[in-house]
Design a protein around this motif. Sequence first.
Motif, PDB file in Angstrom:
ATOM      1  N   LYS A  79       0.821  -1.200   0.000  1.00  0.00           N
ATOM      2  CA  LYS A  79       0.000   0.000   0.000  1.00  0.00           C
ATOM      3  C   LYS A  79       0.861   1.257   0.000  1.00  0.00           C
ATOM      4  O   LYS A  79       0.567   2.218  -0.723  1.00  0.00           O
ATOM      5  CB  LYS A  79      -0.921   0.016   1.217  1.00  0.00           C
ATOM      6  CG  LYS A  79      -2.041  -0.978   1.148  1.00  0.00           C
ATOM      7  CD  LYS A  79      -2.888  -0.935   2.414  1.00  0.00           C
ATOM      8  CE  LYS A  79      -3.949  -1.997   2.412  1.00  0.00           C
ATOM      9  NZ  LYS A  79      -4.729  -2.009   3.660  1.00  0.00           N
ATOM     10  N   ALA A 115       2.316   1.710  -3.421  1.00  0.00           N
ATOM     11  CA  ALA A 115       1.297   2.174  -4.357  1.00  0.00           C
ATOM     12  C   ALA A 115       0.991   3.659  -4.152  1.00  0.00           C
ATOM     13  O   ALA A 115       0.870   4.416  -5.124  1.00  0.00           O
ATOM     14  CB  ALA A 115       0.030   1.347  -4.206  1.00  0.00           C
ATOM     15  N   VAL A 116       0.878   4.089  -2.912  1.00  0.00           N
ATOM     16  CA  VAL A 116       0.618   5.499  -2.619  1.00  0.00           C
ATOM     17  C   VAL A 116       1.793   6.355  -3.086  1.00  0.00           C
ATOM     18  O   VAL A 116       1.606   7.437  -3.650  1.00  0.00           O
ATOM     19  CB  VAL A 116       0.338   5.699  -1.112  1.00  0.00           C
ATOM     20  CG1 VAL A 116       0.360   7.168  -0.734  1.00  0.00           C
ATOM     21  CG2 VAL A 116      -0.993   5.079  -0.744  1.00  0.00           C
ATOM     22  N   LEU A 158       1.651   6.566  -6.907  1.00  0.00           N
ATOM     23  CA  LEU A 158       0.534   7.414  -7.301  1.00  0.00           C
ATOM     24  C   LEU A 158       0.847   8.885  -7.053  1.00  0.00           C
ATOM     25  O   LEU A 158       0.591   9.736  -7.910  1.00  0.00           O
ATOM     26  CB  LEU A 158      -0.734   7.007  -6.555  1.00  0.00           C
ATOM     27  CG  LEU A 158      -1.999   7.767  -6.910  1.00  0.00           C
ATOM     28  CD1 LEU A 158      -2.355   7.532  -8.377  1.00  0.00           C
ATOM     29  CD2 LEU A 158      -3.138   7.327  -6.010  1.00  0.00           C
ATOM     30  N   SER A 159       1.421   9.195  -5.905  1.00  0.00           N
ATOM     31  CA  SER A 159       1.778  10.585  -5.611  1.00  0.00           C
ATOM     32  C   SER A 159       2.882  11.079  -6.546  1.00  0.00           C
ATOM     33  O   SER A 159       2.872  12.234  -6.971  1.00  0.00           O
ATOM     34  CB  SER A 159       2.187  10.753  -4.147  1.00  0.00           C
ATOM     35  OG  SER A 159       3.367  10.031  -3.891  1.00  0.00           O
ATOM     36  N   LEU A 217       3.302  10.105  -9.644  1.00  0.00           N
ATOM     37  CA  LEU A 217       2.630  10.348 -10.915  1.00  0.00           C
ATOM     38  C   LEU A 217       1.865  11.667 -10.883  1.00  0.00           C
ATOM     39  O   LEU A 217       1.949  12.465 -11.825  1.00  0.00           O
ATOM     40  CB  LEU A 217       1.678   9.188 -11.227  1.00  0.00           C
ATOM     41  CG  LEU A 217       0.849   9.330 -12.499  1.00  0.00           C
ATOM     42  CD1 LEU A 217       1.755   9.248 -13.721  1.00  0.00           C
ATOM     43  CD2 LEU A 217      -0.219   8.266 -12.545  1.00  0.00           C
ATOM     44  N   VAL A 218       1.135  11.918  -9.806  1.00  0.00           N
ATOM     45  CA  VAL A 218       0.346  13.147  -9.691  1.00  0.00           C
ATOM     46  C   VAL A 218       1.262  14.368  -9.678  1.00  0.00           C
ATOM     47  O   VAL A 218       1.004  15.363 -10.373  1.00  0.00           O
ATOM     48  CB  VAL A 218      -0.546  13.102  -8.432  1.00  0.00           C
ATOM     49  CG1 VAL A 218      -1.151  14.469  -8.133  1.00  0.00           C
ATOM     50  CG2 VAL A 218      -1.630  12.064  -8.598  1.00  0.00           C
TER      51      VAL A 218
END
Length: 78
Positions: A48, A51-52, A55-56, A58-59
């Motif tokens: 997790k 993944a976070v 994702l962060s 990428l953002v």
Amino acid sequence: MMDWVPIVFVTFKLLVFGTGMFFAIKWHYQKANKDKKKQSAVLRTSGKVAAVFLLSLLVISLFTFGLGRMLGLDLTIP
């Protein structure tokens, strides 16, 4: 002649973070081995967190490139 300061600092940074991550993962893994039920929880939590993080990343990357294009910067790769 290439500037050596960024090479040294980036190498040092990678070594420090790599060593810290190794010992953090090792500590969590050994702690989880004391109780087998916690091992799956540690692996799930690690997934997790990874993944976070991705994702962060990428953002933040999309936001940075969007802001750069909005400001008129040339962000093409040569």
